[in-house]
Design a protein around this motif. Structure first.
Motif, PDB file in Angstrom:
ATOM      1  N   ASP A  31      37.334  36.120  94.775  1.00 42.13           N
ATOM      2  CA  ASP A  31      37.726  37.528  94.651  1.00 42.13           C
ATOM      3  C   ASP A  31      39.109  37.660  94.029  1.00 42.13           C
ATOM      4  OD1 ASP A  31      35.345  38.235  95.819  1.00 42.13           O
ATOM      5  OD2 ASP A  31      36.197  38.651  97.801  1.00 42.13           O
ATOM      6  N   LEU A  32      40.044  36.815  94.461  1.00 45.64           N
ATOM      7  CA  LEU A  32      41.409  36.886  93.924  1.00 45.64           C
ATOM      8  C   LEU A  32      41.442  36.510  92.453  1.00 45.64           C
ATOM      9  CD1 LEU A  32      44.275  37.593  95.060  1.00 45.64           C
ATOM     10  CD2 LEU A  32      42.443  37.496  96.743  1.00 45.64           C
ATOM     11  N   VAL A  33      40.649  35.527  92.057  1.00 46.81           N
ATOM     12  CA  VAL A  33      40.576  35.172  90.637  1.00 46.81           C
ATOM     13  C   VAL A  33      40.112  36.377  89.831  1.00 46.81           C
ATOM     14  CG1 VAL A  33      39.353  33.768  88.930  1.00 46.81           C
ATOM     15  CG2 VAL A  33      40.231  32.700  91.001  1.00 46.81           C
ATOM     16  N   GLU A  34      39.118  37.084  90.334  1.00 44.89           N
ATOM     17  CA  GLU A  34      38.606  38.254  89.614  1.00 44.89           C
ATOM     18  C   GLU A  34      39.636  39.375  89.566  1.00 44.89           C
ATOM     19  OE1 GLU A  34      34.812  39.102  91.388  1.00 44.89           O
ATOM     20  OE2 GLU A  34      33.867  37.355  90.446  1.00 44.89           O
ATOM     21  N   TYR A  35      40.418  39.550  90.634  1.00 41.19           N
ATOM     22  CA  TYR A  35      41.495  40.549  90.611  1.00 41.19           C
ATOM     23  C   TYR A  35      42.540  40.189  89.558  1.00 41.19           C
ATOM     24  CZ  TYR A  35      39.794  42.451  95.081  1.00 41.19           C
ATOM     25  OH  TYR A  35      39.036  43.026  96.070  1.00 41.19           O
ATOM     26  N   ILE A  36      42.881  38.906  89.467  1.00 37.17           N
ATOM     27  CA  ILE A  36      43.884  38.484  88.485  1.00 37.17           C
ATOM     28  C   ILE A  36      43.349  38.682  87.066  1.00 37.17           C
ATOM     29  CG2 ILE A  36      45.193  36.504  87.594  1.00 37.17           C
ATOM     30  CD1 ILE A  36      45.246  35.470  90.556  1.00 37.17           C
ATOM     31  N   ASP A  37      42.079  38.374  86.849  1.00 30.60           N
ATOM     32  CA  ASP A  37      41.501  38.624  85.530  1.00 30.60           C
ATOM     33  C   ASP A  37      41.469  40.116  85.205  1.00 30.60           C
ATOM     34  OD1 ASP A  37      41.046  36.286  84.122  1.00 30.60           O
ATOM     35  OD2 ASP A  37      39.151  35.866  85.129  1.00 30.60           O
ATOM     36  N   SER A  38      41.261  40.944  86.209  1.00 25.03           N
ATOM     37  CA  SER A  38      41.295  42.393  85.995  1.00 25.03           C
ATOM     38  C   SER A  38      42.677  42.837  85.532  1.00 25.03           C
ATOM     39  CB  SER A  38      40.915  43.131  87.278  1.00 25.03           C
ATOM     40  OG  SER A  38      39.572  42.884  87.615  1.00 25.03           O
ATOM     41  N   TYR A  39      43.702  42.195  86.063  1.00 23.99           N
ATOM     42  CA  TYR A  39      45.073  42.477  85.624  1.00 23.99           C
ATOM     43  C   TYR A  39      45.216  42.183  84.132  1.00 23.99           C
ATOM     44  CZ  TYR A  39      49.937  41.280  84.589  1.00 23.99           C
ATOM     45  OH  TYR A  39      51.165  41.164  83.985  1.00 23.99           O
ATOM     46  N   PHE A  40      44.713  41.039  83.695  1.00 20.40           N
ATOM     47  CA  PHE A  40      44.831  40.675  82.282  1.00 20.40           C
ATOM     48  C   PHE A  40      43.963  41.572  81.403  1.00 20.40           C
ATOM     49  CE2 PHE A  40      46.172  36.459  84.040  1.00 20.40           C
ATOM     50  CZ  PHE A  40      47.445  36.461  83.486  1.00 20.40           C
ATOM     51  N   LEU A  41      42.775  41.915  81.872  1.00 18.79           N
ATOM     52  CA  LEU A  41      41.912  42.818  81.105  1.00 18.79           C
ATOM     53  C   LEU A  41      42.606  44.153  80.858  1.00 18.79           C
ATOM     54  CD1 LEU A  41      38.426  42.159  82.735  1.00 18.79           C
ATOM     55  CD2 LEU A  41      39.005  41.831  80.325  1.00 18.79           C
ATOM     56  N   GLN A  42      43.248  44.666  81.892  1.00 17.73           N
ATOM     57  CA  GLN A  42      43.966  45.930  81.758  1.00 17.73           C
ATOM     58  C   GLN A  42      45.188  45.779  80.841  1.00 17.73           C
ATOM     59  OE1 GLN A  42      45.259  47.638  85.468  1.00 17.73           O
ATOM     60  NE2 GLN A  42      45.761  49.600  84.544  1.00 17.73           N
ATOM     61  N   LYS A  43      45.895  44.666  80.998  1.00 17.20           N
ATOM     62  CA  LYS A  43      47.104  44.445  80.212  1.00 17.20           C
ATOM     63  C   LYS A  43      46.803  44.380  78.719  1.00 17.20           C
ATOM     64  CE  LYS A  43      51.039  41.286  79.670  1.00 17.20           C
ATOM     65  NZ  LYS A  43      51.720  40.069  80.180  1.00 17.20           N
ATOM     66  N   TYR A  44      45.677  43.762  78.372  1.00 21.29           N
ATOM     67  CA  TYR A  44      45.361  43.538  76.958  1.00 21.29           C
ATOM     68  C   TYR A  44      44.256  44.453  76.441  1.00 21.29           C
ATOM     69  CZ  TYR A  44      48.094  39.272  77.708  1.00 21.29           C
ATOM     70  OH  TYR A  44      49.097  38.393  78.004  1.00 21.29           O
ATOM     71  N   GLN A  45      43.981  45.529  77.157  1.00 24.54           N
ATOM     72  CA  GLN A  45      42.857  46.384  76.781  1.00 24.54           C
ATOM     73  C   GLN A  45      43.038  47.074  75.430  1.00 24.54           C
ATOM     74  OE1 GLN A  45      42.345  49.556  79.626  1.00 24.54           O
ATOM     75  NE2 GLN A  45      44.533  49.993  79.750  1.00 24.54           N
ATOM     76  N   SER A  46      44.287  47.277  75.007  1.00 18.86           N
ATOM     77  CA  SER A  46      44.530  47.980  73.738  1.00 18.86           C
ATOM     78  C   SER A  46      44.715  47.031  72.557  1.00 18.86           C
ATOM     79  CB  SER A  46      45.765  48.873  73.871  1.00 18.86           C
ATOM     80  OG  SER A  46      46.919  48.104  74.161  1.00 18.86           O
ATOM     81  N   VAL A  47      44.579  45.729  72.775  1.00 20.31           N
ATOM     82  CA  VAL A  47      44.743  44.760  71.694  1.00 20.31           C
ATOM     83  C   VAL A  47      43.586  44.887  70.704  1.00 20.31           C
ATOM     84  CG1 VAL A  47      44.721  42.292  71.114  1.00 20.31           C
ATOM     85  CG2 VAL A  47      46.081  43.113  73.049  1.00 20.31           C
ATOM     86  N   GLN A  48      43.927  44.919  69.409  1.00 24.35           N
ATOM     87  CA  GLN A  48      42.907  44.938  68.365  1.00 24.35           C
ATOM     88  C   GLN A  48      42.423  43.504  68.148  1.00 24.35           C
ATOM     89  OE1 GLN A  48      41.693  47.730  66.768  1.00 24.35           O
ATOM     90  NE2 GLN A  48      40.159  46.310  65.931  1.00 24.35           N
ATOM     91  N   VAL A  49      41.183  43.257  68.497  1.00 22.67           N
ATOM     92  CA  VAL A  49      40.642  41.900  68.403  1.00 22.67           C
ATOM     93  C   VAL A  49      40.294  41.587  66.949  1.00 22.67           C
ATOM     94  CG1 VAL A  49      38.804  40.352  69.163  1.00 22.67           C
ATOM     95  CG2 VAL A  49      39.756  42.039  70.751  1.00 22.67           C
ATOM     96  N   ASN A  50      40.733  40.438  66.465  1.00 24.48           N
ATOM     97  CA  ASN A  50      40.436  40.020  65.094  1.00 24.48           C
ATOM     98  C   ASN A  50      38.957  39.708  64.924  1.00 24.48           C
ATOM     99  OD1 ASN A  50      43.217  40.150  64.610  1.00 24.48           O
ATOM    100  ND2 ASN A  50      43.516  37.993  65.158  1.00 24.48           N
ATOM    101  N   ASP A  51      38.457  39.908  63.709  1.00 14.07           N
ATOM    102  CA  ASP A  51      37.043  39.639  63.438  1.00 14.07           C
ATOM    103  C   ASP A  51      36.691  38.175  63.678  1.00 14.07           C
ATOM    104  OD1 ASP A  51      36.675  42.279  62.763  1.00 14.07           O
ATOM    105  OD2 ASP A  51      36.934  41.950  60.604  1.00 14.07           O
ATOM    106  N   SER A  52      37.668  37.306  63.480  1.00 10.57           N
ATOM    107  CA  SER A  52      37.428  35.872  63.640  1.00 10.57           C
ATOM    108  C   SER A  52      37.745  35.372  65.052  1.00 10.57           C
ATOM    109  CB  SER A  52      38.272  35.083  62.630  1.00 10.57           C
ATOM    110  OG  SER A  52      39.660  35.361  62.838  1.00 10.57           O
TER     111      SER A  52
END
Length: 201
Positions: A83-104
């Motif tokens: 559960d804690l691992v998933e909470y930490i990943d949720s933190y990163f998902l939120q932190k990087y949610q506005s990043v424009q992902v490169n096509d590659s």
């Protein structure tokens, strides 16, 4: 770098636990709930307590009922850890949610939080191997063997920390993207574990 921050928090947790060195001691988180350090500290505390559960359950003289009780505590601890691992990943998902992902962009074999899970366990290995190196009641051969193992663990820490920081940089710059799969553990679910399912009704 994030790995250095995480390792520092892990060390704080380990050091605090070992003041009392008791699996039943009260847990207090020194970090505010809105800080990622709060999640990191809690994550490592779970790992630290479970490390000592695993030591206790290997006692050949442990009573069967005590072993069963402890096994269930370990199962619950594993669920808390996930559960804690998933909470930490949720933190990163939120932190990087506005990043424009490169096509590659490519996906990594593990998420940032699962890599940090490995770093948390590594911090525990380093702490306890250092204890072995510092023993005054051990043979010189034992100390030399443990010193060699400690050197390997410290090299692993360097490599893993570098990999974690590079992964986070790649995510931040859009060269990698996160895709998190919830850990679908089956043995704690009374609909998915056939033993538990058979006890319903």
């Amino acid at each position: 770098m994030f790995s250095a921050l995480a390792f520092k928090v892990f060390q704080e947790s380990i050091d605090t636990y070992h003041i009392k060195d008791d699996v039943d001691q009260e847990f207090t988180n020194p970090y505010a709930k809105d800080m990622v350090e709060h999640l990191l500290y809690r994550k490592n505390w779970i790992d630290t307590v479970q490390w000592h559960y695993e030591d206790i359950i290997r006692d050949p003289a442990i009573e069967p009922n005590a072993a069963l009780t402890l096994k269930r505590k370990i199962d619950a601890s594993n669920q808390d850890r996930t559960d804690l691992v998933e909470y930490i990943d949720s933190y990163f998902l939120q932190k990087y949610q506005s990043v424009q992902v490169n096509d590659s962009a490519t996906i990594n074999t593990e998420s940032p939080a699962w890599a940090l899970d490995r770093l948390s366990i590594l911090a525990l290995k380093i702490y306890h191997m250092q204890e072995e190196v510092d023993r005054t009641d051990a043979s010189q051969e034992h100390i030399e063997k443990c010193s060699a193992k400690l050197a390997v663990l410290l090299e692993q820490k360097k490599d893993l920390s570098t990999a974690i920081d590079q992964l986070l940089t790649d995510i931040e710059t859009g060269n990698k993207y996160m895709k998190v799969y919830k850990q679908m553990k089956m043995y704690n679910d009374d609909e998915l574990n056939p033993v538990l399912r058979g006890q319903k009704g």
